[in-house]
Design a protein around this motif. Structure first.
Motif, short mmCIF file in Angstrom:
data_model
loop_
_atom_site.label_atom_id
_atom_site.label_comp_id
_atom_site.label_asym_id
_atom_site.label_seq_id
_atom_site.Cartn_x
_atom_site.Cartn_y
_atom_site.Cartn_z
N SER A 56 0.83 -1.21 0.00
CA SER A 56 0.00 0.00 0.00
C SER A 56 0.86 1.26 0.00
N ARG A 57 2.00 1.22 0.68
CA ARG A 57 2.90 2.39 0.68
C ARG A 57 3.56 2.57 -0.69
N MET A 58 3.75 1.47 -1.41
CA MET A 58 4.36 1.56 -2.73
C MET A 58 3.33 1.81 -3.83
N ALA A 59 2.08 1.85 -3.46
CA ALA A 59 1.02 2.01 -4.47
C ALA A 59 0.95 3.41 -5.03
N HIS A 60 1.66 4.34 -4.43
CA HIS A 60 1.66 5.73 -4.90
C HIS A 60 3.10 6.15 -5.21
N PRO A 61 3.62 5.75 -6.36
CA PRO A 61 5.01 6.05 -6.71
C PRO A 61 5.27 7.55 -6.81
N ALA A 62 6.48 7.92 -6.44
CA ALA A 62 6.91 9.32 -6.56
C ALA A 62 7.46 9.52 -7.97
N TRP A 63 6.58 9.88 -8.90
CA TRP A 63 6.97 9.96 -10.31
C TRP A 63 8.01 11.04 -10.55
N ASP A 64 8.10 12.03 -9.69
CA ASP A 64 9.12 13.05 -9.86
C ASP A 64 10.53 12.50 -9.64
N TYR A 65 10.61 11.30 -9.07
CA TYR A 65 11.90 10.64 -8.83
C TYR A 65 12.43 9.96 -10.09
N THR A 66 11.62 9.92 -11.15
CA THR A 66 11.98 9.21 -12.38
C THR A 66 13.24 9.80 -13.01
N ASN A 67 13.36 11.11 -13.04
CA ASN A 67 14.53 11.75 -13.64
C ASN A 67 15.83 11.37 -12.94
N ILE A 68 15.74 11.10 -11.65
CA ILE A 68 16.94 10.70 -10.90
C ILE A 68 17.31 9.25 -11.19
N VAL A 69 16.32 8.44 -11.52
CA VAL A 69 16.53 7.00 -11.71
C VAL A 69 17.11 6.68 -13.09
N ILE A 70 16.87 7.53 -14.08
CA ILE A 70 17.25 7.20 -15.46
C ILE A 70 18.75 6.94 -15.59
N GLN A 71 19.57 7.84 -15.07
CA GLN A 71 21.01 7.68 -15.21
C GLN A 71 21.54 6.41 -14.52
N PRO A 72 21.13 6.10 -13.27
CA PRO A 72 21.58 4.83 -12.65
C PRO A 72 21.11 3.59 -13.42
N ILE A 73 19.93 3.66 -14.03
CA ILE A 73 19.47 2.53 -14.83
C ILE A 73 20.38 2.31 -16.03
N ILE A 74 20.73 3.41 -16.71
CA ILE A 74 21.65 3.31 -17.85
C ILE A 74 23.00 2.76 -17.40
N GLU A 75 23.47 3.23 -16.24
CA GLU A 75 24.74 2.74 -15.70
C GLU A 75 24.67 1.25 -15.39
N THR A 76 23.53 0.78 -14.90
CA THR A 76 23.34 -0.64 -14.60
C THR A 76 23.44 -1.47 -15.88
N ILE A 77 22.79 -1.01 -16.95
CA ILE A 77 22.85 -1.73 -18.23
C ILE A 77 24.28 -1.75 -18.76
N GLN A 78 24.97 -0.62 -18.66
CA GLN A 78 26.35 -0.56 -19.14
C GLN A 78 27.25 -1.49 -18.34
N MET A 79 27.06 -1.53 -17.03
CA MET A 79 27.84 -2.44 -16.19
C MET A 79 27.63 -3.89 -16.62
N ALA A 80 26.37 -4.26 -16.84
CA ALA A 80 26.06 -5.64 -17.23
C ALA A 80 26.65 -5.97 -18.59
N LEU A 81 26.59 -5.03 -19.53
CA LEU A 81 27.11 -5.27 -20.88
C LEU A 81 28.63 -5.43 -20.86
N ILE A 82 29.32 -4.53 -20.18
CA ILE A 82 30.78 -4.61 -20.14
C ILE A 82 31.24 -5.85 -19.38
N GLY A 83 30.63 -6.11 -18.23
CA GLY A 83 31.00 -7.28 -17.44
C GLY A 83 30.76 -8.58 -18.18
#
Length: 264
Positions: A56-83
């Motif tokens: 129930s606490r996660m049922a209301h995502p903080a969508w304004d946090y999306t801009n902060i998440v984009i770069q770490p997600i890209i970094e995660t994909i890059q880490m997986a690809l290089i590794g």
């Protein structure tokens, strides 16, 4: 009485009995494991309301946090690809040396397989802790962790695939005077290339998901932000991170399936 006149059980009847026996044995082992490990099944249902409270606490995502998440997600994909790429490149020669149909010397083959077993014994979280201690906190530790993990898993998949190939082309090239390198290049690789690419994509999918956990130990990627949101009880931010990871996994899975279909 003639034994040939006795009725025989059909194939389905025999395997029906085996299936019942196997099912009983499975549940007996499950019960025994639960007793020996002290699993209390009632605790799960007693505290089930906490699970729904968290949802129930996660049922209301903080969508304004999306801009902060984009770069770490890209970094995660890059880490997986290089590794994954580094681990695969190192795994290819080791898998050739571990294959029974290519290396006839049991001592050399045994040493290589022992090394591969040793690498697979180390869990990825332990590897992450070691590399964080060596190179410090950041994505570099995550890349090397995923590289070693990929090396151990892909090596086993590769050499098992090599051992199932047709030996005819190998024998023909050897009879024509080809050396070991030529045999591998012209007889082995063409037969296993599609399987190798498929295993690479499969390992890449696993590493994308694994890299989210490595962030808990400071190995970079989206896992760092996941750990922060959970530690600060910002479950609305956690929901955004989970949704982002889910979308990335779905996209990677779809792309991998398309590439596998084209290879086949």
């Amino acid at each position: 009485m003639d034994k040939d006149l006795l009725p025989k059980r059909s194939f389905a009847q025999k395997y029906h009995v085996r299936g019942i026996g196997g099912t009983i044995l499975f549940f007996f082992l499950l019960w025994g494991s639960a007793v020996m490990t002290g699993v209390n099944w009632g605790d799960f249902f007693t505290n089930l309301d906490q699970f729904f409270d968290l949802l129930s606490r996660m049922a209301h995502p903080a969508w304004d946090y999306t801009n902060i998440v984009i770069q770490p997600i890209i970094e995660t994909i890059q880490m997986a690809l290089i590794g994954t790429t580094i681990g695969t490149l190192i795994a290819i020669p080791f898998s050739v040396l571990a294959a029974r149909n290519l290396v006839k010397n049991p001592i050399v083959r045994g040493i290589i397989r022992f090394i591969l077993n040793l690498v697979r014994t180390l869990p990825d979280l332990l590897l992450a802790a070691l590399f964080v201690a060596v190179v410090g906190i950041g994505s570099t530790a995550g890349v090397w962790t995923l590289a070693v993990f990929s090396f151990g898993m892909i090596s086993k998949l590769f050499y098992e695939t090599i051992e199932t190939i047709d030996d005819g082309p190998l024998e023909a090239l050897r009879a024509a005077g080809a050396n070991n390198v030529q045999v591998v290049v012209f007889a082995v690789i063409p037969q296993v290339l599609n399987s190798f690419v498929s295993y690479f994509l499969y390992t890449f999918e696993i590493n994308v998901r694994a890299s989210t956990v490595l962030g808990y130990l400071g190995a970079g990627g989206i896992g760092v932000y996941l750990q922060r949101s959970l530690s600060s009880f910002r479950y609305d931010q956690t929901a955004v991170i989970v949704i982002a990871i889910l979308l990335v996994v779905i996209v990677i899975d779809a792309v991998s399936n398309k590439l596998r279909e084209r290879l086949q």
